[in-house]
Each structure stands twice: as C-alpha cells, then as structure tokens.
Design a protein around this motif. Structure first.
Motif, short mmCIF file in Angstrom:
data_model
loop_
_atom_site.label_atom_id
_atom_site.label_comp_id
_atom_site.label_asym_id
_atom_site.label_seq_id
_atom_site.Cartn_x
_atom_site.Cartn_y
_atom_site.Cartn_z
N TYR A 1 -12.75 1.97 -7.68
CA TYR A 1 -14.16 1.59 -7.64
C TYR A 1 -14.98 2.48 -8.55
CZ TYR A 1 -15.54 5.72 -4.91
OH TYR A 1 -15.79 7.00 -4.51
N LEU B 1 -19.31 2.79 -8.63
CA LEU B 1 -20.58 2.18 -8.26
C LEU B 1 -21.72 2.58 -9.19
CD1 LEU B 1 -20.43 2.55 -4.36
CD2 LEU B 1 -19.56 0.73 -5.80
N ASP C 1 -6.78 16.77 -4.53
CA ASP C 1 -6.40 15.44 -5.02
C ASP C 1 -6.79 14.40 -3.98
OD1 ASP C 1 -5.38 16.55 -7.27
OD2 ASP C 1 -3.31 15.88 -6.99
N MET C 2 -7.30 13.28 -4.45
CA MET C 2 -7.77 12.24 -3.52
C MET C 2 -7.36 10.85 -4.02
SD MET C 2 -9.58 13.70 -1.01
CE MET C 2 -10.46 12.31 -0.31
N ILE C 3 -7.22 9.94 -3.09
CA ILE C 3 -6.95 8.54 -3.47
C ILE C 3 -7.76 7.62 -2.57
CG2 ILE C 3 -4.85 8.49 -2.03
CD1 ILE C 3 -3.68 6.44 -4.05
N GLN C 4 -8.15 6.54 -3.17
CA GLN C 4 -9.01 5.57 -2.49
C GLN C 4 -8.21 4.28 -2.24
OE1 GLN C 4 -11.58 3.73 -0.71
NE2 GLN C 4 -12.49 5.58 -1.53
N ALA D 1 1.01 6.43 -6.99
CA ALA D 1 -0.01 7.45 -7.23
C ALA D 1 0.60 8.84 -7.19
CB ALA D 1 -1.14 7.32 -6.22
N ARG E 1 -8.46 18.95 -9.95
CA ARG E 1 -8.08 17.94 -8.96
C ARG E 1 -8.10 16.55 -9.60
NH1 ARG E 1 -11.82 15.29 -5.39
NH2 ARG E 1 -13.71 14.89 -6.55
N ARG E 2 -7.27 15.66 -9.08
CA ARG E 2 -7.22 14.29 -9.61
C ARG E 2 -7.64 13.31 -8.52
NH1 ARG E 2 -1.27 15.31 -12.15
NH2 ARG E 2 -1.93 16.49 -13.98
N VAL E 3 -8.24 12.22 -8.95
CA VAL E 3 -8.66 11.19 -8.01
C VAL E 3 -8.14 9.84 -8.50
CG1 VAL E 3 -10.60 10.03 -6.92
CG2 VAL E 3 -10.74 12.47 -7.40
N VAL E 4 -7.50 9.11 -7.62
CA VAL E 4 -7.05 7.75 -7.94
C VAL E 4 -7.97 6.80 -7.20
CG1 VAL E 4 -5.20 6.06 -7.65
CG2 VAL E 4 -4.67 8.41 -8.36
N ARG E 5 -8.66 5.98 -7.93
CA ARG E 5 -9.57 5.05 -7.26
C ARG E 5 -9.74 3.78 -8.10
NH1 ARG E 5 -14.21 8.55 -9.38
NH2 ARG E 5 -14.31 9.76 -7.48
N TYR F 1 -5.95 -3.71 -5.95
CA TYR F 1 -6.35 -2.29 -5.93
C TYR F 1 -5.49 -1.48 -6.90
CZ TYR F 1 -9.64 -2.41 -2.00
OH TYR F 1 -10.72 -2.63 -1.21
N ALA G 1 -0.46 11.94 -11.93
CA ALA G 1 0.05 11.80 -10.57
C ALA G 1 -0.63 12.76 -9.59
CB ALA G 1 1.55 12.05 -10.56
N LEU G 2 -0.76 12.30 -8.35
CA LEU G 2 -1.28 13.15 -7.28
C LEU G 2 -0.12 13.95 -6.71
CD1 LEU G 2 -3.55 10.61 -5.35
CD2 LEU G 2 -4.14 12.05 -7.30
N GLY H 1 3.30 6.32 1.68
CA GLY H 1 3.90 6.24 0.35
C GLY H 1 3.91 7.58 -0.36
N ILE H 2 2.81 8.30 -0.24
CA ILE H 2 2.73 9.61 -0.92
C ILE H 2 3.61 10.63 -0.20
CG2 ILE H 2 1.19 11.50 -1.60
CD1 ILE H 2 -1.08 9.40 -1.73
N ASN I 1 0.82 -1.21 0.00
CA ASN I 1 0.00 0.00 0.00
C ASN I 1 0.85 1.26 0.00
OD1 ASN I 1 -2.99 -0.61 0.01
ND2 ASN I 1 -2.22 -2.09 1.50
N PHE J 1 1.47 1.71 -3.50
CA PHE J 1 0.28 2.30 -4.12
C PHE J 1 0.36 3.82 -3.99
CE2 PHE J 1 -4.70 2.26 -3.88
CZ PHE J 1 -4.77 2.80 -5.16
N GLY J 2 0.66 4.28 -2.78
CA GLY J 2 0.77 5.72 -2.55
C GLY J 2 1.89 6.35 -3.36
N GLU K 1 -4.11 -8.28 -2.04
CA GLU K 1 -5.16 -7.27 -1.90
C GLU K 1 -4.71 -5.96 -2.55
OE1 GLU K 1 -7.39 -5.38 1.91
OE2 GLU K 1 -5.28 -4.94 1.70
N VAL L 1 -0.81 4.06 2.58
CA VAL L 1 -0.86 4.80 1.32
C VAL L 1 -0.38 6.24 1.55
CG1 VAL L 1 -2.39 5.70 -0.46
CG2 VAL L 1 -2.64 3.34 0.31
#
Lengths: 355, 249, 69, 177
Positions: free
Chosen positions: A213, A215, B63-66, A69, A207-211, A92, A198-199, B78-79, A62, A65-66, A88, B75
């Motif tokens: 999911y 729904l 900026d957001m991350i899930q 990102a 703004r950017r979103v990394v996800r 993701y 990149a964030l 890491g950032i 994880n 992951f960060g 896991e 996470v």
C-alpha cells in the motif's frame, strides 16, 4: 544421458520444484492435483524442507507471501476453485513485488464444476486474477517434461522481475504419466544468493518493510507506473512459444498445454494429406506471444484457436493479429478434451470454406 | 540528569497517526521497549495488520511486513518456518484476528506456531468508522448497530482467549488491558512472556489487550479508560487463560 | 529531584495522564497553550512534587512524556 | 504407428499396475508413451480403467476414447468397453470371470483364461500379467524381456518370489499363442 523416469505430471512438478532449490510448500488438497501435496510431503521431508498442509488456500498463499518476503523460494499448488481463493494473496504479493510460484492444475468450472481437465482459467491467469493493476508471469506446460522444467524457469523469472509466476497446467497433464528426463542437476538451496530486499531482522542494516500500500497522494500512481514499466520489459523479453510447420502455412492452429499436443496430431494429419497447416504453441500465456502472431498475421490467412473452454485465449489471438487474419475457434468446455480427428475436421472446414 | 523514561529505540521517530487517547500507541511502546530489553530488535520481523494500525510498519523500528487483512498468522508462519531464528510478532485488531482472520488465528494456534500474536480488542472497527466488531458487546452501539448490538440478529461477541483455550496447540494465552498504569505493567509482563516463549522455541503465544477507542466509542479518552474497568473487563475477564510452561512444571 | 518533560508538539491532549494517573496530581491539560496540531498539551503544575514514578509516561500513547532523574 | 490401449476391470485386479508396466516397457524400448488413469469420483465405484498410448510419434492425448487394443478383466467392463473398440481392433477378455460373450464381428476377439492360469500358478492376482504376456505376443508391440524389466520398476517393494511369479505369469500368457 540424463535419467529418464515414467512419472505422473503432478509428481514431475514436485521434482521440478525440488530441483529448482525450493524448500517451502504450503497448500490445501483439491482434485486433480492431490498428488502434488502428497508427494511433496514426502520429498520435503527427505530434503529437510517445509511442508505445510494449511487450513485453506488463503492461508497457503499468505504463507508463501511470508516465505518469499523472508527471501526463500516458495511454491503452492491448487486447482481452479482453490486458485480463486488465493487471488487475494496473489494480488498482495504482486503489489509487494514478491516472487512466488503458483501451480494451477485447472479443472472444469465455474463453481465446483468437475474434476476433469479444462483451460477455463486463462482469463484469470493472464489478467492478473485478483484486484488491482497487475499481471502474473504465466507459463503453460504441455508435457511431463515441461512440468519438471518450468518450476525452475518460473522461479528464475519470478525472481528476475520480482513478480509472482504461475504455471497453468490442467487435470490431464497432472494425472497422466509420461517419461521425464532429468535434464539438469538439482540446485542446492544454500547456493541461491541472498535477496537484497529480504526480511531477516535488521542487524547491520536499515530496517526493511514489505508492503503493497501507499496512501500518500500520487505515490501509488507512481508505484503502479513503475510496475508497468517492468511489465513492458517482461513483454519485450519473455514471450515464449514453439512454432512448428508455420513457415508456409495457410492455416495456423494456436493452442497451448493439452490442446497443443492434441492439435499437433491434427496438424500432422493435415500435413499427411498435403494441407499447409502449422501449429503455434504459446508457452508464456502472459506475456502472450503477441509479436510472433502479429508477424504471422501478415501472411497467414487463417488462425484456428483450440481451447478447453468456450474461448478465452482467442481474445489474445485477435488482439495480436489485429483483424488482419480470420480467427476461428474450436473449444471443449467443462472437462471435454478435443481429439485429433475433431480438430482435423475443423481444419478442413476452415480451409474448405475458402477454396 | 538521566532520562529514565522516554521513546524507546524500538520505535521510529515518526509521530503516530492515532486519535488522542487511543490504546494502540501504548501497546506499540510496550512492544518497542521489549524489542530493546530482550535484545531482539535486529532479528524481529513484525506483522502490521489492516485497520487503524495499518501504519504500524512505519512505527516499529524493525523489519516489517504488511499482509492482507486477517492473514497475519499465515504470513508469520511463512517467515518463521523460513527463518526460525527470526522473532515474529503479528499485531492484529479484532476485525483482523477474530472476524476475517479467525481461521488463520485458530490454525496457527493449533499448529503451535512459534510466533507471538498481539491482539488489540477495542470492541469496534476503528479505521472504517466505528462499525460492529466481532467483539462489540451486547447492546453496544456501533455505526452498523445504531440501537446497540442485538444478539438475536447480530449474534454474540467472540471471546478469543476462551475460544483458543479449547485449542490444545496454544501455548500461552493471556488477556490484559492498557487503561491504567497497573494494567499496563501487567500487559508488558504478558508480552514479555509471549516473546520469551518464542525465543525459547516454546510455541504459540497470544496476548489479548483490551484497549481504548474513544473515537469509536464516542466518549472522551478519560471516560474510555474508565469504561474498560466498569464494563468491558466484566465481559472479557482479565487473566491467564493458558500457560503451558506452568502446567508442565 | 525527578523531572517530567512534556513534548508539547507530540502531545495530543488526550488527558489520560492527567486524570487519576499521577499519584501527586501535578499534570493538567494546559488551558492556554495550544500546539501546532491544535491540541492543548499536558503541562506540569508543580515539578517539585514529582516522584518520578513514570506512570504518566506509561499511559501516554504517543509517547510525549519523558522522565528524568 | 500409434497403439491406443484401454485396460478395464475391478479395483484390485492390478489394472493401474498393468497400464504403468505397459507404458514403462514402451519407454524402455524408446517409444513415445503415456499412461492415464481414471480418477476421482469414478475410482470410488469399484471399477477401474486406464489408458495407455504407445507410439512412434509424440502422444497427442493420453486419454483413449476408442482403443485399438482392449483388455477387459471383468463382466461390467465388457458391456461398457466392447462398443468403443476400433474396427479391426484386438479385444482381449478374461474368460475365467466373464460369462457373456463379445458380439462384435469386426474386431478380433481373444478369450484368455487369465484367472484360471493365474490360479494354477498359485496366485489369482497375477491374472493381469498373463494378459500382458499374451498382449505382447499377439501384437509384437513389446518384448517379453522388457515387460519383465518393467514390472520390476513398478513393484519396487515386492520380494523375489513375487517378481519371479510375475515373470512366470507373463511367460504363460506369452506362450498361449
């Protein structure tokens, strides 16, 4: 001539990662890859990079992951049980289309198994590994040299396709020492281009979103389909292999990593005795070199798959050859490493049965 | 006339999908206000949790991350380590932070990771339908403890601020609530301290916020606000549990 | 004179602002208005009494309240 | 031609170093080489062994099961490794520390007073260098000079005196035959 050093495979990976311009490592100790975090802690310190010994493999993946990102090259290494824990996070990361590099120095399993070399994580590596529809680009080195070179290739592929990449080694490759040639200049991390996704804080942009999911009805289906279009591209462009002595072969041995180098010696023994035997070594396990095997199966009667497992890659060989050829198997599970004479005997058995 | 209170620029225009009376919205707004007041919106990366506030990545105007459930602090690490100039906040519920992500929380604190963790404690699992949380009070009913939490069979709640008080790396720990304007003002102050600590490169700051979940608790919003005063804050006392800035003075 | 504006369509009618939050007690859930989400939004009973303290805004989770001065 | 070598002994006898020096020397002479240590649980038992392959062809497996060249430095390793040696193989053993005698008739037994010579030179732990010296001479596999270079690659932090002592031990071993 490039500098040549006698190195542990596990150290060669570290240099490969540093040379690839990666400055972020997070991981948790597990045999037989402990030399990676140990040596990495020294090298990252020297290079001003980030080294984190984490509370678990879950945390490590994880953190990757960060870091990914945030637009940075990031890698971790582990061995089989630890890779299971990372699944896991890998799912993701694949679901968020982020590039990371994971090295698995495979050991005998299942469960705690042992610390001897094995290839029994093939299914896990080539079938996604975690939950959901996804694949990871999987490279199988067979030498210290490739352990040095594949991190760069892995990062390049991971970034090109925005997908996790995996290097599937084993305890033998990690623990052995071999000469390694430093075939290219180290990449300066500051020379790597900024990622447009990149964030980094939204100053001067949307703004950017990394996800991973979605729904909204139907949207995840669309997203998965688009990802599979990407996978089709990878399959088309990135099938990697080495074929040797296959042109006139009656029998082609298919083996990767450690088994490939052992099989190569068996093939040499067979050729010395006048037998028409070749070796196909898949380098990318996903995408598997289906195409070349498919072509070969139109003229090669026998394939012998050699693995350090009870038989996993053999499924891909059978899929690729579509029942046109006879596919036989020789395997050593639980930490066994086959020997050239052992494989040679098997080759004789297969060919003898048809004469 | 001049608008003196209204939707802050730190929030997007999207209408939030929380139940009526849910405390998440209040905390979201406080964070959003601080993003503007501290002028950090353009260098912030927020971490949304899994749970009711999974959609937080749509609500915060930064900026957001899930991440996976419970892995927010990893996470964030890491950032933050990759981009030390960014301001990181990890927004987490009680299942996320104190059950599945306990290890990530404790170790981020132990490393004194320079991040801000916002912990919403509403003593219940909201999104999955009101099951027992690691913070569900003894005797409190949930859909997996229909007769009330039996501490013999289901163990005791986890008091996160008290737990992390035993971790030397933690820099700042405070427990607040958002059930009254007075408490909300205190919560905002705590959040501000938590962000400032990060901006000053000080260290791991966590604000635990007792927050209403009228739906999960099976009461009206007004009753839920009262329950925090009458019951919840008795079990989870409000206050500062660690403030190294003060200790160092 | 301060003024409170309720964004009727955003309000979810939770009533947190109506209870004992407003020091001058001028907020109630409207018994007869209903918004498109089916909620009875908060309404102001006597705007002249508003002191612009912002407590209603503060406790509103949406936020569906704006305060002007 | 492929030479498969196992070196076995106690931890502390320089087993791993000997293996790495051999492999390094092979690399300097442009041969295909590999080195593989015993590791993990096995290491904790106090005994150590490693495999070295030096070959004119790419190394298939770095794990040696049946060596054609064997160096045994202590008593327990004699019993364990004597049966594994290929027929006609070379069997170097440290006669100073090993009281039993090898029994195989189909291999060439080379007793070496490795520790005695090392002690004479003033330092018991250079016994491994004595062994590498005699191995180089007996097999013709590597030049003495290359071993001298290779040991400097291994002991990068050693002082000049130590490196020269290592050289002497290599030379003494080399001169035994």
């Amino acid at each position: 001539m490039a500098e040549k050093r006698l190195m542990y495979g596990n150290h060669a990976v570290v240099e490969g990662v540093i040379y690839a311009g990666c400055r972020f490592f997070a991981g948790y100790p597990i045999t037989p890859q402990n030399e990676i975090p140990e040596y990495m802690s020294i090298r990252m310190n020297e290079e001003g990079g980030v080294f984190l010994q984490t509370e678990s493999e879950i945390a490590a993946i994880n953190m990757l992951f960060g870091a990914a990102a945030a637009g940075k090259r990031a890698m971790t290494s582990s061995s089989s049980p630890g890779i299971s824990l990372m699944q896991e996070g890998i799912s993701y990361i694949a679901g968020a289309d982020m590039p990371v590099l994971v090295v698995n120095v495979v050991r005998g399993g299942p469960g705690l198994g042992n610390i001897a070399p094995a290839q029994s994580d093939y299914y896990q590596a080539t079938r996604g590994g975690g939950h959901g529809d996804y694949f990871t680009i999987t490279l199988a080195p067979h030498s210290g040299q490739e352990l040095f070179e594949f991190p760069r290739l892995g990062f390049e592929l991971a970034e090109k396709y925005r997908n996790p990449a995996l290097i599937l080694a084993d305890g033998l490759l990690g623990q052995m020492m071999e000469p390694v040639e430093f075939t290219y200049e180290p990449i300066d991390p500051t020379s790597l281009p900024e990622k447009e996704w990149a964030l980094s804080g939204c100053k001067g942009r949307e703004r950017r979103v990394v996800r991973s999911y979605d729904l909204r009805p139907g949207k995840l289906e669309d997203l998965n389909r688009r990802r599979f279009e990407k996978y089709e591209n990878i399959k088309k462009n990135e099938q990697r292999f080495r074929a040797s002595r296959c042109d006139d072969a009656d029998l082609v041995v298919v083996a990767y990593g450690t088994c490939a180098r052992v099989s190569d010696a068996a093939v040499r023994m067979a050729r010395d005795r006048g037998l028409k035997v070749g070796l196909l070594r898949p380098i990318s396990l996903w995408p598997f070199p289906w195409d070349v095997l498919g072509d070969m199966s139109k003229r090669v009667e026998h394939f012998l798959v050699v693995e350090m497992s009870c038989g996993q890659m053999i499924d891909d060989v059978k899929l690729a050859t579509e029942c046109r050829s006879k596919v036989q198997f020789h395997g050593r599970p639980g930490g066994g490493v086959p020997t050239p004479p052992e494989i040679y005997e098997k080759i004789l058995g297969v060919l003898g049965g048809t004469r | 006339m001049k608008k003196i209170f209204g939707r802050p620029a730190g929030l997007t225009e999207i209408i939030q999908r929380y139940c009526p009376g849910c405390g998440h919205g209040i905390v979201h707004r406080l964070i959003a206000e601080l993003l503007v007041e501290l002028d950090i919106r353009e260098r912030t990366v927020g971490i949304a949790p899994v749970g009711c506030s999974v959609f937080a990545d749509e609500y915060f105007n930064c900026d957001m991350i899930q991440p996976p459930h419970g892995r927010g602090p990893a996470v964030a690490t890491g950032i933050k380590r990759s981009r030390p100039d960014c301001v990181l906040f990890s927004y987490q519920g009680d299942g996320d932070l104190a059950a599945i992500g306990t290890a990530e929380t404790v170790h981020a604190a132990a490393r004194n990771e320079k991040i801000t963790v916002i912990f919403i404690n509403n003593a219940i699992y909201g999104m999955t339908g009101g099951q027992l949380a690691p913070t569900t009070l003894p005797g409190m009913r949930s859909t997996t403890s229909v007769k009330g939490r039996d501490v013999v069979k289901q163990g005791y709640p986890i008091k996160v601020c008290e737990l992390l008080s035993g971790v030397d790396g933690a820099y700042y720990l405070e427990r607040c609530a958002v059930n009254t304007p007075k408490n909300i003002i205190k919560t905002k102050k705590a959040l501000k301290t938590a962000f400032k600590n990060q901006m000053d490169d000080k260290g791991f700051s966590l604000v635990e916020i007792l927050s209403m979940c009228p739906t999960g608790w099976g009461v009206t919003p007004v009753q839920s606000k009262q329950w925090i005063d009458d019951v919840m804050s008795k079990y989870y006392p409000l206050g500062v549990y660690r403030d190294r800035a003060k200790e160092e003075k | 004179m301060p003024e409170v504006k309720i964004l009727e369509e955003v309000c979810k009618g939770c009533g947190l602002c109506c209870d004992d939050v407003c020091p001058v007690d001028i907020l109630i859930l409207s018994p007869d208005t209903i918004n498109s989400s089916g909620y009875h939004p908060t309404v102001v009973t006597d705007m002249k009494k508003c002191i612009g303290c912002g407590y209603c805004y503060m406790i509103c989770p949406e936020p569906a309240i704006e305060v002007y001065k | 031609m492929t030479n498969e070598i196992i070196i076995a002994g106690f931890g502390g006898q320089g087993i791993v170093s000997s293996g790495i020096i051999l492999a390094h020397a092979g690399m300097i002479e442009d041969k295909y080489v590999s080195f593989f240590p015993s590791y993990g649980a096995e290491m904790r038992g106090g005994t150590a062994n490693c495999s070295v392959v030096i070959s004119s062809d790419p190394v298939a497996s770095p794990i040696v099961a049946n060596p054609n060249i064997m160096i045994v430095m202590n008593e327990p390793s004699l019993a364990r490794f004597e049966p594994t040696v290929q027929p006609n193989g070379l069997f170097f053993f440290n006669q100073t520390l090993i009281k039993s005698k090898p029994t195989r008739k189909d291999i060439t037994i080379i007793p070496v007073e490795a520790n005695a010579i090392a002690e004479e030179l003033g330092q018991g732990r250079v016994a491994n260098m004595v062994m590498l010296g005699i191995l180089a001479k007996k097999t013709g596999l590597l030049k003495l000079e290359t071993l001298k270079k290779a040991q400097r690659k291994r002991f990068t932090k050693a002082n000049k005196e130590q490196l020269e002592l290592n050289d002497k031990a290599l030379e003494r071993g080399y001169a035994l035959l």
